[in-house]
Design an enzyme around this catalytic site. Sequence first.
Site, mmCIF file in Angstrom:
data_model
loop_
_atom_site.group_PDB
_atom_site.id
_atom_site.type_symbol
_atom_site.label_atom_id
_atom_site.label_comp_id
_atom_site.label_asym_id
_atom_site.label_seq_id
_atom_site.Cartn_x
_atom_site.Cartn_y
_atom_site.Cartn_z
ATOM 1 C CE LYS A 67 -4.206 -1.862 2.098
ATOM 2 N NZ LYS A 67 -5.247 -1.667 3.113
ATOM 3 C CG ASP A 103 -8.799 0.466 3.630
ATOM 4 O OD1 ASP A 103 -9.481 -0.385 3.032
ATOM 5 O OD2 ASP A 103 -7.563 0.361 3.776
HETATM 6 N N1 LIG Z 1 -12.375 -5.464 7.649
HETATM 7 C C1 LIG Z 1 -11.523 -4.890 6.848
HETATM 8 O O1 LIG Z 1 -11.850 -4.498 5.717
HETATM 9 C C2 LIG Z 1 -10.111 -4.655 7.302
HETATM 10 C C3 LIG Z 1 -9.299 -3.723 6.628
HETATM 11 C C4 LIG Z 1 -7.994 -3.514 7.092
HETATM 12 C C5 LIG Z 1 -7.508 -4.242 8.177
HETATM 13 N N2 LIG Z 1 -8.321 -5.149 8.779
HETATM 14 C C6 LIG Z 1 -7.832 -5.900 9.956
HETATM 15 O O2 LIG Z 1 -7.460 -4.951 10.953
HETATM 16 C C7 LIG Z 1 -6.364 -5.396 11.720
HETATM 17 C C8 LIG Z 1 -5.269 -4.335 11.758
HETATM 18 O O3 LIG Z 1 -4.802 -4.073 10.445
HETATM 19 P P1 LIG Z 1 -3.673 -2.951 10.184
HETATM 20 O O4 LIG Z 1 -3.397 -2.994 8.728
HETATM 21 O O5 LIG Z 1 -4.044 -1.670 10.821
HETATM 22 O O6 LIG Z 1 -2.432 -3.617 10.975
HETATM 23 P P2 LIG Z 1 -1.150 -2.922 11.596
HETATM 24 O O7 LIG Z 1 -0.819 -1.652 10.887
HETATM 25 O O8 LIG Z 1 -0.121 -3.999 11.681
HETATM 26 O O9 LIG Z 1 -1.594 -2.528 13.106
HETATM 27 C C9 LIG Z 1 -1.823 -3.528 14.082
HETATM 28 C C10 LIG Z 1 -2.383 -2.884 15.350
HETATM 29 O O10 LIG Z 1 -2.643 -3.925 16.311
HETATM 30 C C11 LIG Z 1 -1.955 -3.621 17.533
HETATM 31 N N3 LIG Z 1 -1.559 -4.852 18.192
HETATM 32 C C12 LIG Z 1 -0.990 -5.950 17.630
HETATM 33 N N4 LIG Z 1 -0.751 -6.880 18.577
HETATM 34 C C13 LIG Z 1 -1.178 -6.364 19.766
HETATM 35 C C14 LIG Z 1 -1.197 -6.835 21.116
HETATM 36 N N5 LIG Z 1 -0.733 -8.048 21.436
HETATM 37 N N6 LIG Z 1 -1.723 -6.031 22.075
HETATM 38 C C15 LIG Z 1 -2.213 -4.798 21.762
HETATM 39 N N7 LIG Z 1 -2.207 -4.296 20.499
HETATM 40 C C16 LIG Z 1 -1.705 -5.068 19.514
HETATM 41 C C17 LIG Z 1 -0.772 -2.792 17.119
HETATM 42 O O11 LIG Z 1 -0.276 -2.064 18.222
HETATM 43 P P3 LIG Z 1 1.262 -1.487 18.224
HETATM 44 O O12 LIG Z 1 1.217 -0.196 17.442
HETATM 45 O O13 LIG Z 1 1.559 -1.293 19.652
HETATM 46 O O14 LIG Z 1 2.115 -2.538 17.567
HETATM 47 C C18 LIG Z 1 -1.420 -1.904 16.042
HETATM 48 O O15 LIG Z 1 -2.156 -0.857 16.629
HETATM 49 C C19 LIG Z 1 -5.949 -6.730 11.076
HETATM 50 O O16 LIG Z 1 -6.541 -7.757 11.822
HETATM 51 C C20 LIG Z 1 -6.563 -6.686 9.693
HETATM 52 O O17 LIG Z 1 -6.870 -7.971 9.194
HETATM 53 C C21 LIG Z 1 -9.605 -5.371 8.377
#
Ligand SMILES: NC(=O)c1ccc[n+]([C@@H]2O[C@H](COP(=O)([O-])OP(=O)(O)OC[C@H]3O[C@@H](n4cnc5c(N)ncnc54)[C@H](OP(=O)(O)O)[C@@H]3O)[C@@H](O)[C@H]2O)c1
Length: 277
Positions: A67, A103
């Site tokens: 992205k 998004d």
């Molecule tokens: N439904 C949809 O269309 C859609 C679209 C996009 C994403 N998603 C889903 O949304 C989620 C996040 O996506 P993203 O792209 O934003 O990922 P990302 O940029 O990797 O961000 C992950 C987030 O989760 C937090 N996190 C991970 N492990 C954790 C833990 N053990 N305890 C507390 N916080 C934790 C991280 O905190 P830190 O900053 O502290 O690491 C960060 O805020 C994924 O599950 C993805 O599949 C869904």
Amino acid sequence: MTARFGVIGWPVAHSRSPLIHNYWLQQAGIDALYERVPVPPEADFRATLETLRAAGFSGVNVTIPHKEAAFTAVDTRDAAAEYLGAVNTICLTPEKITGHNTDGLGFIDSLQDAPERLTGPALVLGAGGAARAILGALIDAGIGDIRVANRTRARAQSLLDLAPASDGVRVFDWDDRAVAAQDARLLVNTTSLGMQGAPALDMPLDMLAPDALVADIVYTPLTTDLLARAQARGLTPINGLGMLVHQAAHAFALWLGHKPQFDTNLRDQLHKDLGEA
Ligand SMILES: NC(=O)c1ccc[n+]([C@@H]2O[C@H](COP(=O)([O-])OP(=O)(O)OC[C@H]3O[C@@H](n4cnc5c(N)ncnc54)[C@H](OP(=O)(O)O)[C@@H]3O)[C@@H](O)[C@H]2O)c1
């Protein structure tokens, strides 16, 4: 000639985008095919786009890990992509390559199925790419009181620094997330907690307003522990499928001029594909 669309990612085998877009293309009677396009992280993204354009692609979605590379590779970008520093939808024409990000709009549309009005206070858990898109969309939707809690506080703070109008946004420590939930009418989990293979999200729900919407953008599983607990308390649960489908619908509209529906047939197909009847 059959038009071509696709999703670029690595890995991309798990993507539900082909199911969604091919359903809509078929339903609209459009002679087109939506394909998976596996592209490794080290690839030259601009060259990839030019190869796809030469091969007859008119539009592509972009997913992990491309992205940000897509953001720099396109000729022009819309305001959402500019703010997010990330592109999830690309239009390819002979003249130019444009980048968009759907998004945030997809998330807002996913709330429309809920009877309650979208209103604040809102609490966003997480500060990754998805959180940034949702925060921007909530600000655009006029929500005046938005709270953000993330495990790494500095990441939440930097998200706020980049927001175009962040006066009504406050950052909380992760350990204070229950306090941040006080009277919130929208809770959104954007962390990966609750996903298959990840620990459940430890988030008490008793501080929320009694009519709160509880959205979890995780969609594997569709009913996370958070959503099951929200349902049990009489709150309104919203799963991640709506965001997935509505961001796709906005991409479809950019390529083909109309926004398709998230109808019952598509919902059933996706539930089946995700292993939930
Ligand atoms: N439904 C949809 O269309 C859609 C679209 C996009 C994403 N998603 C889903 O949304 C989620 C996040 O996506 P993203 O792209 O934003 O990922 P990302 O940029 O990797 O961000 C992950 C987030 O989760 C937090 N996190 C991970 N492990 C954790 C833990 N053990 N305890 C507390 N916080 C934790 C991280 O905190 P830190 O900053 O502290 O690491 C960060 O805020 C994924 O599950 C993805 O599949 C869904």
